[in-house]
Enzyme design. Structure first.
Site, short mmCIF file in Angstrom:
data_model
loop_
_atom_site.label_atom_id
_atom_site.label_comp_id
_atom_site.label_asym_id
_atom_site.label_seq_id
_atom_site.Cartn_x
_atom_site.Cartn_y
_atom_site.Cartn_z
N SER A 42 12.29 42.95 115.66
CA SER A 42 12.40 44.64 115.89
C SER A 42 11.01 45.01 115.37
CB SER A 42 13.32 45.03 114.75
OG SER A 42 14.67 44.82 115.48
N ASP A 95 24.92 54.67 112.06
CA ASP A 95 25.05 54.68 113.30
C ASP A 95 24.46 56.19 113.61
OD1 ASP A 95 25.86 55.30 116.09
OD2 ASP A 95 27.34 53.60 116.02
N VAL A 96 23.57 56.20 114.46
CA VAL A 96 22.95 57.88 114.90
C VAL A 96 23.87 58.49 115.65
CG1 VAL A 96 20.47 56.96 114.23
CG2 VAL A 96 21.46 56.97 116.67
N TYR A 112 13.58 51.20 134.30
CA TYR A 112 13.54 51.96 133.09
C TYR A 112 14.21 53.34 132.93
CZ TYR A 112 11.77 53.06 128.35
OH TYR A 112 11.70 53.08 127.00
N LYS A 166 12.78 59.25 126.94
CA LYS A 166 11.73 59.09 126.26
C LYS A 166 10.68 60.32 126.46
CE LYS A 166 11.83 54.96 124.13
NZ LYS A 166 12.11 55.06 122.71
N THR A 170 11.38 42.03 122.26
CA THR A 170 12.51 42.13 121.21
C THR A 170 14.08 42.28 121.91
OG1 THR A 170 12.51 44.45 121.63
CG2 THR A 170 10.87 43.84 120.04
P1 NAD Z 1 15.36 46.53 118.79
O1 NAD Z 1 16.44 46.18 119.82
O2 NAD Z 1 14.84 45.61 117.72
O3 NAD Z 1 15.56 47.71 118.22
C1 NAD Z 1 16.35 48.89 118.89
C2 NAD Z 1 17.17 49.63 117.78
O4 NAD Z 1 17.91 50.53 117.97
C3 NAD Z 1 18.17 48.42 116.93
O5 NAD Z 1 17.83 48.20 115.73
C4 NAD Z 1 19.43 48.97 117.09
O6 NAD Z 1 20.27 48.66 116.14
C5 NAD Z 1 18.97 50.40 117.15
N1 NAD Z 1 20.19 51.56 117.71
C6 NAD Z 1 20.56 51.46 118.94
N2 NAD Z 1 21.69 52.28 119.09
C7 NAD Z 1 21.85 52.91 117.68
C8 NAD Z 1 22.74 53.57 117.03
N3 NAD Z 1 23.58 54.29 117.90
N4 NAD Z 1 22.77 54.00 115.77
C9 NAD Z 1 21.71 53.24 114.94
N5 NAD Z 1 20.88 52.57 115.67
C10 NAD Z 1 20.71 52.23 117.03
O7 NAD Z 1 14.01 46.72 119.75
P2 NAD Z 1 12.45 47.61 119.80
O8 NAD Z 1 11.83 46.84 120.75
O9 NAD Z 1 11.99 46.98 118.30
O10 NAD Z 1 13.01 48.78 119.97
C11 NAD Z 1 12.54 50.02 118.83
C12 NAD Z 1 11.88 51.13 119.59
O11 NAD Z 1 10.87 50.80 120.25
C13 NAD Z 1 12.91 51.77 120.69
O12 NAD Z 1 12.76 53.11 120.59
C14 NAD Z 1 12.18 51.44 121.77
O13 NAD Z 1 12.61 52.18 122.92
C15 NAD Z 1 10.96 51.27 121.48
N6 NAD Z 1 9.64 50.59 122.45
C16 NAD Z 1 10.04 49.16 122.55
C17 NAD Z 1 9.17 48.64 123.42
C18 NAD Z 1 9.38 47.07 123.82
O14 NAD Z 1 8.93 46.66 124.76
N7 NAD Z 1 10.02 46.55 122.87
C19 NAD Z 1 8.20 49.26 123.88
C20 NAD Z 1 7.73 50.58 123.70
C21 NAD Z 1 8.58 51.31 122.87
C1 IMJ Z 2 13.89 48.63 129.23
C2 IMJ Z 2 14.40 48.60 130.49
C3 IMJ Z 2 13.82 48.42 131.73
C4 IMJ Z 2 12.52 48.23 131.60
C5 IMJ Z 2 11.81 47.80 130.43
C6 IMJ Z 2 12.53 48.23 129.35
N1 IMJ Z 2 10.75 47.70 130.12
C7 IMJ Z 2 10.46 47.83 128.84
C8 IMJ Z 2 11.52 48.01 128.18
C9 IMJ Z 2 9.48 47.65 131.06
C10 IMJ Z 2 8.96 47.40 128.05
C11 IMJ Z 2 11.91 48.19 126.75
N2 IMJ Z 2 11.98 49.39 126.38
C12 IMJ Z 2 10.54 50.11 126.18
C13 IMJ Z 2 13.02 50.25 125.74
O1 IMJ Z 2 12.85 51.37 125.24
C14 IMJ Z 2 14.26 49.56 125.87
C15 IMJ Z 2 15.48 50.09 125.74
C16 IMJ Z 2 16.81 49.65 125.85
C17 IMJ Z 2 16.93 48.44 126.08
C18 IMJ Z 2 18.27 48.07 126.27
C19 IMJ Z 2 18.54 46.76 126.58
C20 IMJ Z 2 20.35 45.99 126.04
C21 IMJ Z 2 21.08 47.40 126.54
N3 IMJ Z 2 20.85 48.62 126.27
C22 IMJ Z 2 19.36 48.94 126.07
N4 IMJ Z 2 18.96 50.09 125.91
C23 IMJ Z 2 17.74 50.54 125.51
O2 IMJ Z 2 22.35 47.21 126.70
#
Ligand code: NAD
Ligand code: IMJ
Length: 257
Positions: free
Chosen positions: A20, A65-66, A156, A163, A194
């Site tokens: 994460s 849980d938010v 997305y 976002k 992640t």
């Molecule tokens: P992650 O799955 O490790 O983290 C997502 C978190 O959201 C988890 O800890 C999950 O428990 C939490 N969550 C979801 N629903 C929830 C709820 N109802 N209450 C409390 N928590 C809840 O994945 P990550 O990639 O570390 O994502 C973290 C942030 O980074 C997200 O906002 C994601 O959109 C953003 N982000 C991710 C990427 C990527 O490519 N991984 C890129 C840009 C931004």
């Molecule tokens: C997520 C979906 C589609 C395209 C995506 C992503 N790309 C990236 C992400 C290109 C980088 C990851 N991202 C930036 C996120 O914010 C992901 C949010 C997310 C992911 C899941 C997967 C599992 C699920 N629900 C989710 N909700 C939000 O069940």
């Protein structure tokens, strides 16, 4: 030498696993002297979060849980019982139903739209409001966003719209909380492998594309995101609020990709 966030009481939401982004941020903040509270979404994830928290002595572990107002209120009460104030907030939470993250955005359901906006956007507003009485001059809030808010990224979909609302919320919250000396910013990260990314169809291809076209010719690491989050949370960024900073190897600067 004191750390950049020495003695700052810090709440981190969004640790689900070792990968994460929130965990990378938590580790970095701890290195710089922060006191941490990590939250978990549910009991299943508590099993992941506790062992991670135990690697940083003194770290509090609390449920939240938010999507549940009661749990946000309980979180604030638990924090108040342990700390006299909250200095820093890291919001690293997003969720949409899996079926909304493929196909056409136009097919988004009413339910799916509401859920994504509630968990991924309103949660930041609710947390800022609930923690406002515990925060004050020098406090700083950071959330995580993605370029899918500004450009169309395949699949997305509703998360991109969420976002966009999150980034707009960063500006409105910065305006509301600025007079009390509370700053609010976002980091826009490049794709990182992640839980939230692994499930996505074609994710590996997306990582490869970034390596080919981004100015730095490499993928984003969670540690790079953590360093910028640390900057925004520290007094080094005391003049920065309402801002979105890209940590994406420069990918956002390119056209014709
Ligand atoms: P992650 O799955 O490790 O983290 C997502 C978190 O959201 C988890 O800890 C999950 O428990 C939490 N969550 C979801 N629903 C929830 C709820 N109802 N209450 C409390 N928590 C809840 O994945 P990550 O990639 O570390 O994502 C973290 C942030 O980074 C997200 O906002 C994601 O959109 C953003 N982000 C991710 C990427 C990527 O490519 N991984 C890129 C840009 C931004
Ligand atoms: C997520 C979906 C589609 C395209 C995506 C992503 N790309 C990236 C992400 C290109 C980088 C990851 N991202 C930036 C996120 O914010 C992901 C949010 C997310 C992911 C899941 C997967 C599992 C699920 N629900 C989710 N909700 C939000 O069940």
């Amino acid at each position: 030498m004191p750390g950049l966030v020495q003695g700052k009481n810090t709440v981190v939401l969004g640790v689900a696993s070792e990968r994460s982004i929130a965990w990378a941020i938590a580790r970095r903040l701890a290195q710089e002297g922060a006191n941490l509270a990590l939250t978990y979404q549910n009991e299943r994830l508590e099993k992941n979060v506790r062992p991670l928290a135990e690697t940083i002595p003194g770290t509090l572990v609390l449920p939240c849980d938010v999507s549940d107002d009661g749990q946000i209120e309980s979180l604030v009460q638990s924090l108040q019982a342990q700390w006299d104030r909250v200095d820093l907030l890291v919001h690293s939470v997003a969720f949409a139903k899996k079926e909304e993250l493929s196909g056409r955005y136009v097919d988004t359901s009413r339910d799916g739209f509401h859920l994504a906006m509630d968990v991924s956007v309103f949660s930041l507003v609710a947390l800022c409001k609930a923690l406002e009485p515990l925060m004050g001059a020098g406090s700083s809030v950071v959330t995580l966003t993605y370029i899918g808010s500004e450009r169309v990224v395949p699949n997305y979909n509703v998360m991109g719209v969420a976002k966009a609302a999150l980034e707009a919320s960063v500006r409105y919250l910065a305006s509301d909380l600025g007079p009390q000396g509370i700053r609010v910013n976002a980091v826009s990260a490049g794709p990182i492998n992640t839980f939230a990314a692994r499930a996505i169809a074609g994710f590996t291809t997306m990582l490869q594309r970034v390596r080919e076209v981004a100015p730095l010719r490499r993928n984003t690491e969670a540690e790079e995101v953590a360093d910028t989050a640390l900057f925004l949370l520290s007094d080094l960024a005391r003049g920065v609020t309402g801002e979105v900073i890209y940590v994406d190897s420069g990918y956002h600067a390119m056209g014709m990709v």
